[in-house]
Design a protein around this motif. Structure first.
Motif, mmCIF file in Angstrom:
data_model
loop_
_atom_site.group_PDB
_atom_site.id
_atom_site.type_symbol
_atom_site.label_atom_id
_atom_site.label_comp_id
_atom_site.label_asym_id
_atom_site.label_seq_id
_atom_site.Cartn_x
_atom_site.Cartn_y
_atom_site.Cartn_z
ATOM 1 N N GLU A 153 0.811 -1.196 0.097
ATOM 2 C CA GLU A 153 0.008 -0.095 0.052
ATOM 3 C C GLU A 153 1.016 1.171 -0.069
ATOM 4 O O GLU A 153 0.689 2.122 -0.330
ATOM 5 C CB GLU A 153 -0.827 -0.016 1.290
ATOM 6 C CG GLU A 153 -1.928 0.956 1.230
ATOM 7 C CD GLU A 153 -2.786 1.145 2.373
ATOM 8 O OE1 GLU A 153 -4.109 1.254 2.401
ATOM 9 O OE2 GLU A 153 -2.146 0.850 3.626
ATOM 10 N N HIS A 193 -7.142 -4.690 1.146
ATOM 11 C CA HIS A 193 -8.554 -3.946 0.301
ATOM 12 C C HIS A 193 -8.308 -3.882 -1.087
ATOM 13 O O HIS A 193 -7.255 -3.880 -1.509
ATOM 14 C CB HIS A 193 -8.636 -2.751 1.036
ATOM 15 C CG HIS A 193 -7.801 -1.557 0.466
ATOM 16 N ND1 HIS A 193 -6.424 -1.390 1.202
ATOM 17 C CD2 HIS A 193 -7.628 -0.745 -0.551
ATOM 18 C CE1 HIS A 193 -5.760 -0.471 0.494
ATOM 19 N NE2 HIS A 193 -6.405 0.185 -0.619
ATOM 20 N N ILE A 194 -9.175 -3.475 -1.772
ATOM 21 C CA ILE A 194 -9.094 -3.586 -3.266
ATOM 22 C C ILE A 194 -9.855 -2.233 -3.551
ATOM 23 O O ILE A 194 -10.872 -1.966 -3.306
ATOM 24 C CB ILE A 194 -9.953 -4.791 -4.025
ATOM 25 C CG1 ILE A 194 -9.081 -5.982 -3.612
ATOM 26 C CG2 ILE A 194 -10.123 -4.628 -5.525
ATOM 27 C CD1 ILE A 194 -9.784 -7.312 -4.396
ATOM 28 N N SER A 195 -9.225 -1.446 -4.383
ATOM 29 C CA SER A 195 -9.957 -0.242 -4.558
ATOM 30 C C SER A 195 -10.918 -0.315 -5.785
ATOM 31 O O SER A 195 -10.725 -1.232 -6.732
ATOM 32 C CB SER A 195 -8.613 0.519 -5.169
ATOM 33 O OG SER A 195 -7.606 0.999 -4.102
ATOM 34 N N LEU A 196 -11.919 0.515 -5.630
ATOM 35 C CA LEU A 196 -13.068 0.266 -6.522
ATOM 36 C C LEU A 196 -12.668 0.979 -7.835
ATOM 37 O O LEU A 196 -11.968 2.084 -7.655
ATOM 38 C CB LEU A 196 -14.447 0.648 -6.014
ATOM 39 C CG LEU A 196 -15.096 -0.110 -5.142
ATOM 40 C CD1 LEU A 196 -16.257 0.998 -4.517
ATOM 41 C CD2 LEU A 196 -15.880 -1.187 -6.016
ATOM 42 N N THR A 251 -17.574 3.953 -8.469
ATOM 43 C CA THR A 251 -17.550 4.700 -7.152
ATOM 44 C C THR A 251 -18.834 5.603 -7.149
ATOM 45 O O THR A 251 -19.126 6.130 -8.355
ATOM 46 C CB THR A 251 -16.285 5.292 -6.746
ATOM 47 O OG1 THR A 251 -16.352 6.202 -7.875
ATOM 48 C CG2 THR A 251 -15.120 4.373 -6.625
ATOM 49 N N THR A 308 -14.519 4.193 -1.306
ATOM 50 C CA THR A 308 -13.942 3.972 -2.417
ATOM 51 C C THR A 308 -13.068 2.767 -2.661
ATOM 52 O O THR A 308 -12.429 2.656 -3.537
ATOM 53 C CB THR A 308 -12.914 5.155 -2.834
ATOM 54 O OG1 THR A 308 -12.025 5.293 -1.681
ATOM 55 C CG2 THR A 308 -13.945 6.602 -2.884
ATOM 56 N N ARG A 309 -13.136 1.937 -1.422
ATOM 57 C CA ARG A 309 -12.327 0.757 -1.529
ATOM 58 C C ARG A 309 -13.097 -0.403 -0.799
ATOM 59 O O ARG A 309 -14.162 -0.117 -0.177
ATOM 60 C CB ARG A 309 -11.218 0.906 -0.720
ATOM 61 C CG ARG A 309 -11.099 1.402 0.770
ATOM 62 C CD ARG A 309 -9.756 1.545 1.528
ATOM 63 N NE ARG A 309 -9.121 2.608 0.724
ATOM 64 C CZ ARG A 309 -7.934 2.914 1.238
ATOM 65 N NH1 ARG A 309 -7.113 2.271 1.940
ATOM 66 N NH2 ARG A 309 -7.133 3.803 0.597
ATOM 67 N N ALA A 336 -12.800 -3.566 1.774
ATOM 68 C CA ALA A 336 -12.158 -3.962 2.851
ATOM 69 C C ALA A 336 -12.308 -5.604 2.987
ATOM 70 O O ALA A 336 -13.366 -6.126 2.679
ATOM 71 C CB ALA A 336 -12.047 -3.450 4.110
ATOM 72 N N HIS A 351 -4.126 -4.658 -1.833
ATOM 73 C CA HIS A 351 -3.291 -3.686 -1.511
ATOM 74 C C HIS A 351 -3.043 -4.379 0.049
ATOM 75 O O HIS A 351 -3.973 -4.750 0.702
ATOM 76 C CB HIS A 351 -3.715 -2.348 -1.262
ATOM 77 C CG HIS A 351 -3.937 -1.537 -2.880
ATOM 78 N ND1 HIS A 351 -2.945 -0.896 -3.245
ATOM 79 C CD2 HIS A 351 -5.145 -1.663 -3.624
ATOM 80 C CE1 HIS A 351 -3.507 -0.462 -4.483
ATOM 81 N NE2 HIS A 351 -4.574 -0.994 -4.708
ATOM 82 N N ASP A 376 -7.412 8.754 3.490
ATOM 83 C CA ASP A 376 -5.980 8.180 3.403
ATOM 84 C C ASP A 376 -4.891 9.240 3.979
ATOM 85 O O ASP A 376 -4.879 10.423 3.430
ATOM 86 C CB ASP A 376 -5.840 7.698 2.121
ATOM 87 C CG ASP A 376 -4.434 7.112 1.812
ATOM 88 O OD1 ASP A 376 -3.376 7.639 2.232
ATOM 89 O OD2 ASP A 376 -4.419 5.934 1.415
ATOM 90 N N VAL A 407 -11.958 7.977 2.065
ATOM 91 C CA VAL A 407 -12.224 6.388 2.139
ATOM 92 C C VAL A 407 -13.171 6.000 2.566
ATOM 93 O O VAL A 407 -13.907 5.139 1.972
ATOM 94 C CB VAL A 407 -11.135 5.973 3.359
ATOM 95 C CG1 VAL A 407 -11.307 4.490 3.563
ATOM 96 C CG2 VAL A 407 -9.555 6.285 2.886
#
Length: 491
Positions: free
Chosen positions: A38, A79-82, A87, A93-94, A96, A122, A447, A454
């Motif tokens: 990350e 986590h994976i970012s959208l 979004t 925006t992610r 978990a 991440h 963040d 977030v």
């Protein structure tokens, strides 16, 4: 004699109909997973093919097995970012990963991912210790006769200091959860309390404009009150231990628009910072600066944030981006500066030099990647993220260039989304997150390195006034006008 077998079990019947056969579990798809750090986005290992129903604990074991940098197992959060097109404004925006990729990602309401995608996960290392969430009230500490206006845990977590409208501060022993000492001396409300990072002294600031220093072991005042402010004291901050381990100085801000820096040896005001034209609401003593000798950050109702050289008391920068009173300010190093040489291991230091080296080691470990970051919050409903001084691990050329221009005077990010005044902003102890509380009944998580939004934590039905992070950065507690505390985490 022959052995008698028990009779066969009678089949359960529902209204005369036999129970249906249990459905066989659906086969879990295999997915391609790329684990990345990350911090810098670099791959931790080659992409691997995994069943989508591997648990979060299984993912953690796989990363520790593939990652050759760390010898001991490290706990991770994933986590994976959208994607940008998936979004929704105001939504997280992610995603978990708390159970598995199949349950958390493939079953996500956005339907942004399919088993054919490459899942970039991440990985963020977490504290090796874990703070248990509060589930009940263990005791009630009674003694103050007026509302409690401020509270602060000692660096070791063994003591608690509280200040009240009854003109007294009190010390509490947290092992026995009983009162320790009553600190009497102020002639007005005690508005702020602040521990020295070595836990040798406690400073209090009052509505009477006086600053008092106490010995927490005896509960006695160390000398007379420090007088000089013409109005009440709004904030206190000690000089970091890694800069001055033997006799750290103390900074106090006041409604009178000044900041005074006091020597605890001579008990005199070394210098007064008088550039603000309205109340100074917050003062913070940072451990960085151009030469690493310390820097003072002050936030004021004149809509500015000023940065001062702590060694000479001269003005370095004036930040004028806010459109209303600047009421809150936080550093990503707040926790390590406040706790000094004390960490979760509870080791005691034998000398000032040992304490200084331990405190410096903890400070350098935190600022190694991003430097000392600053977030300011204002009644204009916005926050700004600043990086005013270079990172300690940057290249020599970059550090020299940044030192010449004094860092970046433009904010890294403008954090928008709150609909009313921002009451408080606080960095998590590891600097990865920042949380802001506002009068719009919400808490927003950002963040801590980029300022990106977030998640929004809702649930309060009135203005949220205060925030506090757990020492492992996993939990966040918020206090509201609705008379409730709420604990959240895992975003």
């Amino acid at each position: 004699m022959a052995t008698l077998l028990p009779p066969p079990k009678r089949q359960k019947v529902y209204h005369g109909i036999p129970a249906p056969e249990p459905e066989a579990p659906l086969p879990s798809p295999h997915v391609v997973v790329q684990f990345v750090s990350e911090e810098d986005g670099q791959p931790l290992a080659p992409a691997v093919n995994l069943p989508a129903n591997v648990s979060r604990e299984g993912l953690e074991a796989i990363v520790n097995k593939l990652n050759t940098k760390d010898e001991d197992p490290v706990p991770f959060s994933f986590h994976i970012s959208l994607p940008a097109d998936a979004t929704i404004l105001g939504a997280p925006t992610r995603i978990a990963i708390s159970k598995s990729i199949e349950e958390d990602v493939l079953s996500h309401p956005s339907h942004a991912f399919t088993p054919e995608d490459v899942f970039v996960i991440h990985c963020a290392p977490q504290a090796v210790f874990k703070v248990r969430p509060a589930t009940r009230c263990s005791s009630t500490l009674s003694g103050h006769t007026s509302p409690i206006l401020c509270a602060s845990f000692s660096p070791t977590g063994n003591l608690l200091a509280t200040g009240s409208g009854d003109c007294n501060a009190r010390l509490w022993d947290l092992f026995t959860e009983t009162p320790s000492h009553i600190l009497s001396g102020h002639k007005g409300w005690v508005l702020c309390v602040e521990w020295e990072a070595m836990e040798r002294k406690l400073a209090t600031g009052g509505h009477d404009g006086h600053v008092r220093i106490w010995d927490p072991k005896t509960g006695k005042a160390i000398g007379d009150a420090l007088k000089g402010h013409t109005k009440w004291v709004t904030s206190l901050s000690w000089e970091p231990i890694h800069l001055n381990p033997s006799a750290p100085r103390l900074a106090s801000s006041s409604k009178d628009g000044t900041v005074r820096v006091w020597s605890t040896l001579t008990r005199r005001c070394e210098y007064t910072l008088g550039g603000h034209t309205a109340s100074v609401n917050v003062v913070r003593w940072g451990g960085g600066g151009i030469d690493g000798k310390g820097v003072l950050y002050t936030a004021s109702s004149d809509r500015t944030v000023r940065v001062w050289d702590a060694a000479q008391g001269r003005l370095l920068h004036t930040l004028q981006d806010h459109a209303h009173w600047v009421t809150t300010l936080t550093l990503n190093t707040d926790f390590v500066l406040r706790t000094g040489p004390f960490d979760h291991l509870g080791k005691k230091t034998s000398s000032d030099s040992e304490a200084q080296s331990l405190a410096l080691k903890r400070y350098n470990a935190l600022v190694a990647s991003a430097g000392e970051l600053l977030i300011t919050g204002s009644d204009d409903h916005t926050l700004f993220l600043w990086s005013l001084f270079p990172s300690r691990t940057a290249s020599a050329d970059a550090s020299t260039a940044a030192a010449e221009r004094g860092g970046k005077l433009k904010p890294l990010a403008r954090l928008t989304g709150h609909q009313r005044q921002v009451a408080q902003v606080a960095f998590s102890p590891d600097g990865r997150w920042a949380a802001s509380a506002a009068w719009d009944n919400s808490v927003r998580v950002w963040d801590g390195r980029t300022g990106k939004f977030v998640a929004t934590l809702r649930g309060h039905v009135a203005a949220v006034y205060r925030l506090a992070w757990s020492a492992d950065s996993r939990l966040l507690v918020s206090a509201s006008k609705d008379s409730t505390l709420k604990i959240g985490g895992c975003w």
